[in-house]
Enzyme design. Structure first.
Site, PDB file in Angstrom:
ATOM      1  N   GLY A 101       0.690  -1.282   0.114  1.00 17.20           N
ATOM      2  CA  GLY A 101      -0.023   0.045  -0.005  1.00 17.20           C
ATOM      3  C   GLY A 101       0.706   1.216   0.078  1.00 17.20           C
ATOM      4  O   GLY A 101       0.490   2.461   0.316  1.00 17.20           O
ATOM      5  N   SER A 102       2.009   1.228  -0.406  1.00 19.20           N
ATOM      6  CA  SER A 102       2.647   2.264  -0.567  1.00 19.20           C
ATOM      7  C   SER A 102       2.179   3.529  -1.510  1.00 19.20           C
ATOM      8  O   SER A 102       2.201   4.594  -1.460  1.00 19.20           O
ATOM      9  CB  SER A 102       4.240   2.297  -0.498  1.00 19.20           C
ATOM     10  OG  SER A 102       4.681   1.860  -1.990  1.00 19.20           O
ATOM     11  N   ASN A 103       1.767   2.870  -2.529  1.00 19.22           N
ATOM     12  CA  ASN A 103       1.172   3.953  -3.626  1.00 19.22           C
ATOM     13  C   ASN A 103      -0.112   4.421  -3.175  1.00 19.22           C
ATOM     14  O   ASN A 103      -0.347   5.655  -3.256  1.00 19.22           O
ATOM     15  CB  ASN A 103       0.949   3.172  -5.123  1.00 19.22           C
ATOM     16  CG  ASN A 103       1.961   3.278  -5.948  1.00 19.22           C
ATOM     17  OD1 ASN A 103       2.720   4.201  -6.572  1.00 19.22           O
ATOM     18  ND2 ASN A 103       2.669   1.992  -6.110  1.00 19.22           N
ATOM     19  N   MET A 122      -3.550  -7.317  -7.294  1.00 19.54           N
ATOM     20  CA  MET A 122      -3.107  -8.270  -8.362  1.00 19.54           C
ATOM     21  C   MET A 122      -4.006  -9.132  -8.757  1.00 19.54           C
ATOM     22  O   MET A 122      -3.997 -10.377  -8.663  1.00 19.54           O
ATOM     23  CB  MET A 122      -2.016  -8.904  -7.313  1.00 19.54           C
ATOM     24  CG  MET A 122      -0.886  -8.058  -6.923  1.00 19.54           C
ATOM     25  SD  MET A 122      -0.004  -7.494  -8.156  1.00 19.54           S
ATOM     26  CE  MET A 122       1.517  -7.050  -7.867  1.00 19.54           C
ATOM     27  N   ARG A 123      -4.977  -8.549  -9.314  1.00 21.78           N
ATOM     28  CA  ARG A 123      -6.057  -9.326 -10.067  1.00 21.78           C
ATOM     29  C   ARG A 123      -6.539  -8.649 -11.185  1.00 21.78           C
ATOM     30  O   ARG A 123      -6.629  -7.379 -11.432  1.00 21.78           O
ATOM     31  CB  ARG A 123      -7.427  -9.236  -9.300  1.00 21.78           C
ATOM     32  CG  ARG A 123      -7.502 -10.251  -8.190  1.00 21.78           C
ATOM     33  CD  ARG A 123      -8.608 -10.310  -7.140  1.00 21.78           C
ATOM     34  NE  ARG A 123      -8.122 -10.933  -5.904  1.00 21.78           N
ATOM     35  CZ  ARG A 123      -8.444 -12.448  -6.125  1.00 21.78           C
ATOM     36  NH1 ARG A 123      -9.027 -12.968  -7.050  1.00 21.78           N
ATOM     37  NH2 ARG A 123      -7.877 -12.989  -4.848  1.00 21.78           N
ATOM     38  N   HIS A 160       1.938   0.224 -13.063  1.00 23.05           N
ATOM     39  CA  HIS A 160       2.684  -0.749 -13.499  1.00 23.05           C
ATOM     40  C   HIS A 160       4.089  -0.581 -13.330  1.00 23.05           C
ATOM     41  O   HIS A 160       4.621   0.540 -13.703  1.00 23.05           O
ATOM     42  CB  HIS A 160       2.193  -1.259 -14.574  1.00 23.05           C
ATOM     43  CG  HIS A 160       2.938  -2.745 -15.027  1.00 23.05           C
ATOM     44  ND1 HIS A 160       2.649  -3.905 -14.609  1.00 23.05           N
ATOM     45  CD2 HIS A 160       4.112  -2.856 -15.824  1.00 23.05           C
ATOM     46  CE1 HIS A 160       3.325  -4.957 -14.819  1.00 23.05           C
ATOM     47  NE2 HIS A 160       4.392  -4.334 -15.640  1.00 23.05           N
ATOM     48  N   ASP A 168      -2.683  -5.021 -18.299  1.00 27.07           N
ATOM     49  CA  ASP A 168      -1.762  -3.970 -18.298  1.00 27.07           C
ATOM     50  C   ASP A 168      -1.652  -3.310 -19.971  1.00 27.07           C
ATOM     51  O   ASP A 168      -0.527  -3.045 -20.499  1.00 27.07           O
ATOM     52  CB  ASP A 168      -0.142  -4.594 -18.047  1.00 27.07           C
ATOM     53  CG  ASP A 168      -0.290  -4.851 -16.649  1.00 27.07           C
ATOM     54  OD1 ASP A 168      -1.061  -4.424 -15.691  1.00 27.07           O
ATOM     55  OD2 ASP A 168       0.490  -5.559 -16.290  1.00 27.07           O
ATOM     56  N   GLU A 202       6.785   5.727  -9.105  1.00 30.12           N
ATOM     57  CA  GLU A 202       5.483   5.548  -9.159  1.00 30.12           C
ATOM     58  C   GLU A 202       4.805   6.335  -8.202  1.00 30.12           C
ATOM     59  O   GLU A 202       3.554   6.915  -8.586  1.00 30.12           O
ATOM     60  CB  GLU A 202       5.376   4.068  -8.531  1.00 30.12           C
ATOM     61  CG  GLU A 202       5.722   2.907  -9.395  1.00 30.12           C
ATOM     62  CD  GLU A 202       5.457   1.570  -8.841  1.00 30.12           C
ATOM     63  OE1 GLU A 202       4.442   1.303  -8.316  1.00 30.12           O
ATOM     64  OE2 GLU A 202       6.395   0.526  -9.035  1.00 30.12           O
TER      65      GLU A 202
HETATM   66  C1  GAR Z   1       4.013  -1.477  -7.185  1.00 29.57           C
HETATM   67  O1  GAR Z   1       5.269  -1.555  -7.548  1.00 29.57           O
HETATM   68  C2  GAR Z   1       2.770  -1.684  -8.308  1.00 29.57           C
HETATM   69  O2  GAR Z   1       3.471  -0.955  -9.404  1.00 29.57           O
HETATM   70  C3  GAR Z   1       2.932  -3.176  -8.592  1.00 29.57           C
HETATM   71  O3  GAR Z   1       3.005  -3.637  -7.480  1.00 29.57           O
HETATM   72  C4  GAR Z   1       3.588  -2.939  -6.333  1.00 29.57           C
HETATM   73  C5  GAR Z   1       2.598  -2.295  -5.150  1.00 29.57           C
HETATM   74  O4  GAR Z   1       3.311  -1.777  -4.078  1.00 29.57           O
HETATM   75  N1  GAR Z   1       1.873  -3.569  -9.323  1.00 29.57           N
HETATM   76  C6  GAR Z   1       1.937  -4.417 -10.244  1.00 29.57           C
HETATM   77  O5  GAR Z   1       3.036  -5.259 -10.069  1.00 29.57           O
HETATM   78  C7  GAR Z   1       0.563  -4.543 -11.060  1.00 29.57           C
HETATM   79  N2  GAR Z   1       1.050  -5.410 -12.177  1.00 29.57           N
HETATM   80  P1  GAR Z   1       2.396  -0.880  -3.082  1.00 29.57           P
HETATM   81  O6  GAR Z   1       1.398  -1.787  -2.489  1.00 29.57           O
HETATM   82  O7  GAR Z   1       3.461  -0.714  -2.007  1.00 29.57           O
HETATM   83  O8  GAR Z   1       2.095   0.236  -3.816  1.00 29.57           O
END
Ligand code: GAR
Length: 204
Positions: free
Chosen positions: A14-16, A92-93, A111, A147, A176
């Site tokens: 959940g950092s994004n 991730m779905r 992504h 994607d 990101e």
């Molecule tokens: C991030 O790097 C995002 O780009 C990736 O998962 C990570 C989630 O990090 N997403 C994918 O790979 C989707 N295909 P976060 O939970 O810290 O935001």
């Protein structure tokens, strides 16, 4: 100014999500985060939501007879929260027809690669294995593929000699956290114009 209402779907750290919330709380921000939903009960993002004071729900897809019923439930939660835009942040779905139909042109994903290179899982590892010198991250509108939707924003990140998945992922993640909130702000400013595969960013 009426702010746009955002829901964030996540599956993990959940950092994004946290970066989007921080951006939404800066002066002049044109959106606010109304809801976080995780498909996993153990997602650290749920705890982050509690700390940040964002309403959060764990919705276990396994409790539903299929993807359509699961997504109907998500749509109900989002309708109740008045959501305008859905942001996939480490969700991730694959999004199915129910969610896509309810939010046409209103779902964004981040992504960790420069699409169309390295879609799907483990993008940073795919990039390193391929031996690219530059990778990065992409914000795109979500369509029915993996994607594959129209690209809104990208940021390149150089691959350094000796990089491993951890070091490259960390540098990509910092970017990101910059480009995702910016793309959301552009969306709510009405500055994203989609024409086929191309997203034009209109001037102010
Ligand atoms: C991030 O790097 C995002 O780009 C990736 O998962 C990570 C989630 O990090 N997403 C994918 O790979 C989707 N295909 P976060 O939970 O810290 O935001």
């Amino acid at each position: 100014m009426k702010k746009g209402n955002v829901a964030v779907l996540l599956s993990g750290r959940g950092s994004n999500f946290a970066a989007i919330v921080r951006a939404s709380r800066r002066p002049g921000a044109n959106f606010s985060v109304r809801l976080a939903i995780s498909d996993r009960g153990d997602a650290a993002g749920l705890k982050k939501a509690a700390r940040l004071g964002i309403p959060a729900r764990h919705v276990d897809p396994g409790r539903f007879p299929g993807k359509a019923a699961y997504e109907e439930h998500l749509c109900g939660l989002m309708a109740a929260a008045g959501i305008d835009l859905v942001c996939l942040a480490g969700y991730m779905r694959l999004v199915g027809p129910v969610l896509l139909g309810r939010f046409p042109g209103r779902i964004l994903n981040i992504h960790p690669a420069l699409l169309p290179s390295f879609p799907g899982l483990d993008a940073q590892e795919q990039a390193l294995r391929h031996g690219v010198k530059v990778s990065g991250c992409t914000v795109h509108f979500v369509d029915a593929g993996t994607d594959t939707g129209p690209i809104v924003a990208q940021q390149a990140v150089a691959v350094r000699p000796g990089d491993d998945v951890g070091s490259l992922s960390r540098r990509i993640l910092r970017q990101e956290h910059r480009i995702f909130p910016r793309a959301i702000a552009l969306f709510f400013a009405g500055r994203l114009q989609v024409s086929g595969r191309t997203v034009m960013i209109r001037g102010k």
